[in-house]
Design a protein around this motif. Structure first.
Motif, PDB file in Angstrom:
ATOM      1  N   GLN A 344       0.840  -1.198   0.000  1.00  0.00           N
ATOM      2  CA  GLN A 344       0.000   0.000   0.000  1.00  0.00           C
ATOM      3  C   GLN A 344       0.873   1.245   0.000  1.00  0.00           C
ATOM      4  N   SER A 345       1.746   1.315   1.009  1.00  0.00           N
ATOM      5  CA  SER A 345       2.527   2.533   1.227  1.00  0.00           C
ATOM      6  C   SER A 345       3.672   2.677   0.238  1.00  0.00           C
ATOM      7  N   GLY A 346       4.168   1.544  -0.248  1.00  0.00           N
ATOM      8  CA  GLY A 346       5.371   1.586  -1.075  1.00  0.00           C
ATOM      9  C   GLY A 346       6.607   1.918  -0.272  1.00  0.00           C
ATOM     10  N   GLU A 347       6.514   1.816   1.054  1.00  0.00           N
ATOM     11  CA  GLU A 347       7.645   2.191   1.910  1.00  0.00           C
ATOM     12  C   GLU A 347       7.972   1.108   2.932  1.00  0.00           C
ATOM     13  N   ILE A 368       2.715  -3.446  -7.056  1.00  0.00           N
ATOM     14  CA  ILE A 368       1.305  -3.037  -6.981  1.00  0.00           C
ATOM     15  C   ILE A 368       1.210  -2.141  -5.756  1.00  0.00           C
ATOM     16  N   VAL A 369       0.978  -0.857  -5.983  1.00  0.00           N
ATOM     17  CA  VAL A 369       1.217   0.152  -4.955  1.00  0.00           C
ATOM     18  C   VAL A 369       0.050   1.136  -4.907  1.00  0.00           C
ATOM     19  N   ASN A 370      -0.174   1.705  -3.734  1.00  0.00           N
ATOM     20  CA  ASN A 370      -1.195   2.759  -3.644  1.00  0.00           C
ATOM     21  C   ASN A 370      -0.593   4.161  -3.735  1.00  0.00           C
ATOM     22  N   VAL A 371       0.552   4.357  -3.092  1.00  0.00           N
ATOM     23  CA  VAL A 371       1.106   5.717  -3.010  1.00  0.00           C
ATOM     24  C   VAL A 371       2.017   5.993  -4.209  1.00  0.00           C
ATOM     25  N   VAL A 372       1.548   6.899  -5.057  1.00  0.00           N
ATOM     26  CA  VAL A 372       2.312   7.236  -6.264  1.00  0.00           C
ATOM     27  C   VAL A 372       3.605   7.945  -5.860  1.00  0.00           C
ATOM     28  N   GLY A 373       4.684   7.566  -6.530  1.00  0.00           N
ATOM     29  CA  GLY A 373       5.965   8.227  -6.269  1.00  0.00           C
ATOM     30  C   GLY A 373       6.687   7.647  -5.052  1.00  0.00           C
ATOM     31  N   SER A 374       6.087   6.631  -4.390  1.00  0.00           N
ATOM     32  CA  SER A 374       6.742   6.041  -3.217  1.00  0.00           C
ATOM     33  C   SER A 374       7.971   5.254  -3.661  1.00  0.00           C
ATOM     34  N   MET A 375       8.771   4.858  -2.682  1.00  0.00           N
ATOM     35  CA  MET A 375      10.042   4.187  -2.964  1.00  0.00           C
ATOM     36  C   MET A 375       9.843   2.942  -3.839  1.00  0.00           C
ATOM     37  N   ALA A 376       8.820   2.167  -3.533  1.00  0.00           N
ATOM     38  CA  ALA A 376       8.604   0.930  -4.296  1.00  0.00           C
ATOM     39  C   ALA A 376       8.440   1.243  -5.785  1.00  0.00           C
ATOM     40  N   THR A 386      -3.187   1.112  -7.239  1.00  0.00           N
ATOM     41  CA  THR A 386      -4.497   0.643  -6.778  1.00  0.00           C
ATOM     42  C   THR A 386      -5.530   1.768  -6.741  1.00  0.00           C
ATOM     43  N   HIS A 387      -5.087   3.023  -6.816  1.00  0.00           N
ATOM     44  CA  HIS A 387      -6.007   4.169  -6.907  1.00  0.00           C
ATOM     45  C   HIS A 387      -7.023   4.237  -5.778  1.00  0.00           C
ATOM     46  N   ALA A 388      -6.647   3.775  -4.585  1.00  0.00           N
ATOM     47  CA  ALA A 388      -7.609   3.796  -3.474  1.00  0.00           C
ATOM     48  C   ALA A 388      -7.699   5.165  -2.820  1.00  0.00           C
ATOM     49  N   GLY A 389      -6.727   6.026  -3.076  1.00  0.00           N
ATOM     50  CA  GLY A 389      -6.681   7.311  -2.379  1.00  0.00           C
ATOM     51  C   GLY A 389      -6.011   7.128  -1.029  1.00  0.00           C
ATOM     52  N   PRO A 390      -5.725   8.246  -0.353  1.00  0.00           N
ATOM     53  CA  PRO A 390      -5.003   8.122   0.914  1.00  0.00           C
ATOM     54  C   PRO A 390      -5.818   7.350   1.947  1.00  0.00           C
ATOM     55  N   THR A 402      -8.826  -2.930  -3.132  1.00  0.00           N
ATOM     56  CA  THR A 402      -8.381  -2.473  -4.457  1.00  0.00           C
ATOM     57  C   THR A 402      -7.183  -3.299  -4.939  1.00  0.00           C
ATOM     58  N   GLN A 403      -6.349  -3.750  -4.012  1.00  0.00           N
ATOM     59  CA  GLN A 403      -5.260  -4.669  -4.422  1.00  0.00           C
ATOM     60  C   GLN A 403      -5.884  -5.930  -5.032  1.00  0.00           C
ATOM     61  N   LEU A 404      -6.947  -6.421  -4.380  1.00  0.00           N
ATOM     62  CA  LEU A 404      -7.609  -7.631  -4.887  1.00  0.00           C
ATOM     63  C   LEU A 404      -8.184  -7.392  -6.282  1.00  0.00           C
ATOM     64  N   ALA A 405      -8.753  -6.197  -6.479  1.00  0.00           N
ATOM     65  CA  ALA A 405      -9.341  -5.907  -7.798  1.00  0.00           C
ATOM     66  C   ALA A 405      -8.257  -5.919  -8.873  1.00  0.00           C
ATOM     67  N   VAL A 406      -7.121  -5.316  -8.572  1.00  0.00           N
ATOM     68  CA  VAL A 406      -6.038  -5.258  -9.564  1.00  0.00           C
ATOM     69  C   VAL A 406      -5.521  -6.673  -9.854  1.00  0.00           C
ATOM     70  N   LEU A 407      -5.364  -7.472  -8.799  1.00  0.00           N
ATOM     71  CA  LEU A 407      -4.866  -8.837  -8.995  1.00  0.00           C
ATOM     72  C   LEU A 407      -5.853  -9.674  -9.815  1.00  0.00           C
ATOM     73  N   THR A 408      -7.132  -9.455  -9.595  1.00  0.00           N
ATOM     74  CA  THR A 408      -8.139 -10.202 -10.359  1.00  0.00           C
ATOM     75  C   THR A 408      -8.043  -9.823 -11.838  1.00  0.00           C
ATOM     76  N   MET A 409      -7.917  -8.526 -12.096  1.00  0.00           N
ATOM     77  CA  MET A 409      -7.808  -8.081 -13.501  1.00  0.00           C
ATOM     78  C   MET A 409      -6.559  -8.667 -14.158  1.00  0.00           C
ATOM     79  N   LEU A 410      -5.498  -8.699 -13.380  1.00  0.00           N
ATOM     80  CA  LEU A 410      -4.228  -9.223 -13.890  1.00  0.00           C
ATOM     81  C   LEU A 410      -4.354 -10.719 -14.220  1.00  0.00           C
TER      82      LEU A 410
END
Ligand code: F6R
Length: 602
Positions: A344-347, A368-376, A386-390, A402-410
């Protein structure tokens, strides 16, 4: 998720907007920007950073003008930097706008607009909207008509605040699948993503619905349908919330608010990944050795991802906690390896360490990350968002689904590329997945009955969560949610494992929560439920079949869905149960003891 606000009236617009942005900061905080207008000239100031920093650095409070719109950003397309901050404008510089949402088809639109001679400044999906309106205006249409024609070309979610110099006395606001509310003042008008942004000035509000837009002057407002252009009758409501309540949209805690935000978050996750998933799935298809690494809730999403990959794409990934991976898999990773990190955090320190190790050994790394620009995202070769917002509550909720949704699409796309599943079935799954946000909305209606159940269970000492196959990650995640915020001991385990030991712990009235969607393993899970009941367990089951009701003390009826999609709606009642138990036991669910939102030490 981002926050937008607009003002028109007799006050200095920038002042009102800055105050509003501060109240919306929880919706996004990587960049800020404002546009105001005076004497037919737009003034735009924007930059990356937190609101206070940017206000100070760019002297936003000195901007002239009595109408304007502002934005606090949570990056979705394009890293957080000064250029990608909103407002975005058209080529003429006469039109500027702010946007909350995701435009699914922005790359096609952008390509067409570039061919027509438009030049783009930013990497955002938002800028496309400004140029699209500009393009429609070229045919001599009225602004309103051009606006509607342009917006009807968009696929995705958008709440917009728009200012145009040639329409000197008004602002336009639009809503589709991203929130927008008007604030009705006396001789002044406001609009924002959320009420707290302007609650200091007025408590009279009008909520826009999807595919509606508002034309607002300082003394008037009208809402119209985006498709027909016809006026829509709207009710003005009076809000009785305090400011603090309003920041949480009337919810007592951020966690509950975030649980209820899941339909929106899921829609964004799905809309926002249609194209990206195709690209990434093509990459995955090239690798035989696929590893998932993650921690905590994200690890449970990885586990669900494994079942999805296995069932649909006939690919069996190895799932490891990132903290274990580093030590156990070093020798096994090479350039034929693909590592998929979920965070989620990418950190998260362990996850980052696993990613770095994989890179060092020549592996391809996907995040697969929520925070754009994070280290990951900086370490990874490819990133899906994942576009879940903060997420402010420490316990992960909307970021998990939202991670589950992305994984399902993948998994669906991978199966399509590898030809491992019937195309008609994949199409049916995709269409059911698009309906999942609505199914989650239905499940949220169970909140009151789950509070009653929590009343009943609040003094129990131990809980067991059981599930099989794709239900197992839900059992593990349900138990984790309970532990971390209610401080009740809980174990998640495969239903089959129960009688290999843990059954010894089942005694009179011990709650056993069974995840039992219809599918391959329902009958077997029901046998395990019977075994637990025979030892006195109090069985709470989640499922969609009547026969399950008969063997349960409490039956939580879930929507009928393909079992592979069940992890998303099925976790929702368990989030709510954990939340209500935490509150009833006097805990603050937003800030559980001993825990931090991102774990940046190993
Ligand atoms: C539980 C929770 C944690 C995180 C874990 C990983 O509710 O939030 O278990 O899932 O610390 O964090 P991310 O996903 O940021 O790597």
């Amino acid at each position: 998720m981002c926050g937008i606000i607009g003002y028109i009236g007799d006050r200095p617009a920038a002042e009102v907007i800055i105050k509003g942005l501060k109240r919306l900061e929880y919706r996004g905080y990587d960049s800020v920007g404002i546009v105001t207008e005076e004497n037919g000239i737009l003034h735009i100031l924007k930059g990356a950073g937190k609101i206070d920093e940017v206000v100070e650095r760019l002297a936003l409070h000195r901007m002239p003008g009595k109408r304007g719109v502002g934005h606090t950003r949570w990056a979705t397309h394009g890293v957080p930097n000064d250029i990608n901050a909103h407002p975005q404008r058209d080529c003429t510089g006469k039109l500027a706008l702010v946007h909350n949402g995701i435009i699914e088809n922005f790359s096609e639109l952008k390509e067409e607009l570039i061919k027509k001679g438009h030049s783009f400044e930013s990497d955002t999906d938002t800028e496309v909207i400004a140029h699209l309106i500009e393009e429609e205006l070229k045919s001599g249409e009225s602004f309103e008509k051009a606006l509607r024609k342009a917006l009807l070309k968009l696929k995705g979610s958008f709440a917009l605040g728009i200012i145009y110099t040639e329409e000197p006395d008004r602002l336009y606001f639009v809503r589709n699948e991203s929130p927008l509310v008007l604030g009705i003042g006396n001789g002044e008008m406001f609009a924002a993503s959320d009420v707290p942004a302007f609650l200091e000035y007025t408590n009279r509000v009008v909520f826009l619905d999807d595919m509606e837009y508002a034309v607002v002057t300082k003394d008037s407002w009208i809402v119209k349908n985006l498709i027909t252009g016809e006026p829509v009758k709207k009710e003005v409501r009076e809000i009785s919330w305090t400011l603090e309540m309003a920041e949480k949209a009337g919810f007592p805690h951020f966690m509950l608010k975030e649980i209820f935000e899941q339909p929106r978050a899921l829609r964004d996750a799905i809309h926002g990944n249609v194209e990206a998933v195709k690209l990434v799935a093509r990459e995955i298809a090239n690798y035989d050795k696929v590893y998932f690494v993650a921690m905590g809730t994200s690890y449970h999403a990885a586990l669900a991802g494994k079942y999805l990959f296995q069932r649909l794409a006939k690919k069996v990934p190895v799932v490891e906690e990132a903290s274990e991976f580093r030590y156990e898999f070093e020798e096994l990773v090479d350039e034929r390896t693909l590592l998929i990190a979920i965070t989620q955090s990418g950190e998260t320190a362990d996850t980052l360490a696993a990613m770095k190790l994989a890179k060092r050994k020549g592996a391809k790394v996907l995040a697969i990350v929520n925070v754009v620009g994070s280290m990951a995202t900086r370490i990874a070769d490819l990133t899906l968002y994942t576009h879940a917002g903060p997420e402010i509550g420490v316990a992960a909720t909307k970021t998990y689904t939202t991670q589950l949704a992305v994984l399902t699409m993948l998994a669906i796309e991978l199966a399509r590329i590898l030809g491992t599943a019937d195309e008609d079935y994949l199409k049916k799954l995709e269409s059911e997945l698009r309906g999942v946000p609505d199914r989650v909305e239905e499940v949220l209606g169970l909140s009151d009955s789950l509070r009653e159940l929590a009343e009943n269970l609040k003094d129990r000492r131990d809980f067991f969560y059981i599930g099989r196959s794709i239900g197992l990650p839900t059992a593990l995640e349900g138990a984790l949610k309970l532990k971390e915020i209610s401080y009740i001991h809980a174990e998640g385990l495969s239903a089959g494992e129960l009688k290999h030991g843990p059954l010894a712990l089942i005694e009179e009235n011990v709650p056993v929560v069974a995840i039992a969607p219809s599918g391959k393993t329902l009958d077997k899970t029901m046998s395990n439920i019977e075994e637990a009941r025979a030892r006195g367990a109090f069985v709470v089951s989640l499922g969609d079949s009547e026969k399950l009701r008969k063997v349960s003390d409490v039956f939580i009826e879930m929507p009928k869905l393909d079992e592979l999609l069940s992890p998303i709606p099925y976790i929702v009642p368990l989030q709510l149960l954990a939340y209500h138990l935490a509150v009833l036991r006097g805990n603050d669910p937003d800030k559980p003891r001993n825990l931090a939102k991102s774990v940046t030490v190993e």
